[in-house]
Design an enzyme around this catalytic site. Structure first.
Site, short mmCIF file in Angstrom:
data_model
loop_
_atom_site.label_atom_id
_atom_site.label_comp_id
_atom_site.label_asym_id
_atom_site.label_seq_id
_atom_site.Cartn_x
_atom_site.Cartn_y
_atom_site.Cartn_z
N LYS A 93 57.01 68.38 107.37
CA LYS A 93 55.92 67.53 106.86
C LYS A 93 56.51 66.44 105.98
CE LYS A 93 52.41 69.88 108.43
NZ LYS A 93 51.51 69.40 109.40
N CYS A 94 55.99 65.23 106.16
CA CYS A 94 56.42 64.10 105.35
C CYS A 94 55.67 64.13 104.02
CB CYS A 94 56.13 62.79 106.09
SG CYS A 94 56.71 61.35 105.22
N LEU A 95 56.37 63.86 102.95
CA LEU A 95 55.75 63.89 101.62
C LEU A 95 55.21 62.54 101.18
CD1 LEU A 95 58.32 66.20 99.81
CD2 LEU A 95 56.12 66.84 100.81
#
Length: 96
Positions: A93-95
């Site tokens: 997941k990209c933050l």
């Protein structure tokens, strides 16, 4: 472990996974699956949807290298389905 899954993958597994996702694999699907597997084999990471589209664009042109084409083939959540059917690990997941 993810490399093991990648190495044990085959077309029969892909057909089974696609069927469970409600997808009947055609030549167009296989083009994408093998491009993405090649990318993973070279760079050792799962590409994002933007990278997948760019790879397809450079290989096949703008008729196939766009998000509409990908969504038509893999329906809802295509990035998840492409990775799953191709035997690649899930994207982190990209933050941002």
């Amino acid at each position: 472990m993810t490399k093991l899954i990648f190495k044990k993958w085959n077309e029969i597994i892909a057909l089974f996974l696609a069927k469970n996702e409600g997808i009947f694999l055609t030549k167009k699907h296989w083009e994408i699956i093998y491009l993405i597997r090649k990318f993973y084999n070279v760079f050792n990471y799962s590409p994002s949807i933007k990278i997948i589209i760019k790879i397809i664009y450079y290989k096949y042109g703008n008729k196939k290298g766009n998000s509409i084409y990908i969504y038509k083939l893999f329906n809802k959540n295509p990035i998840y389905k492409i990775h799953k059917i191709s035997g690649l690990p899930k994207l982190l997941k990209c933050l941002n």
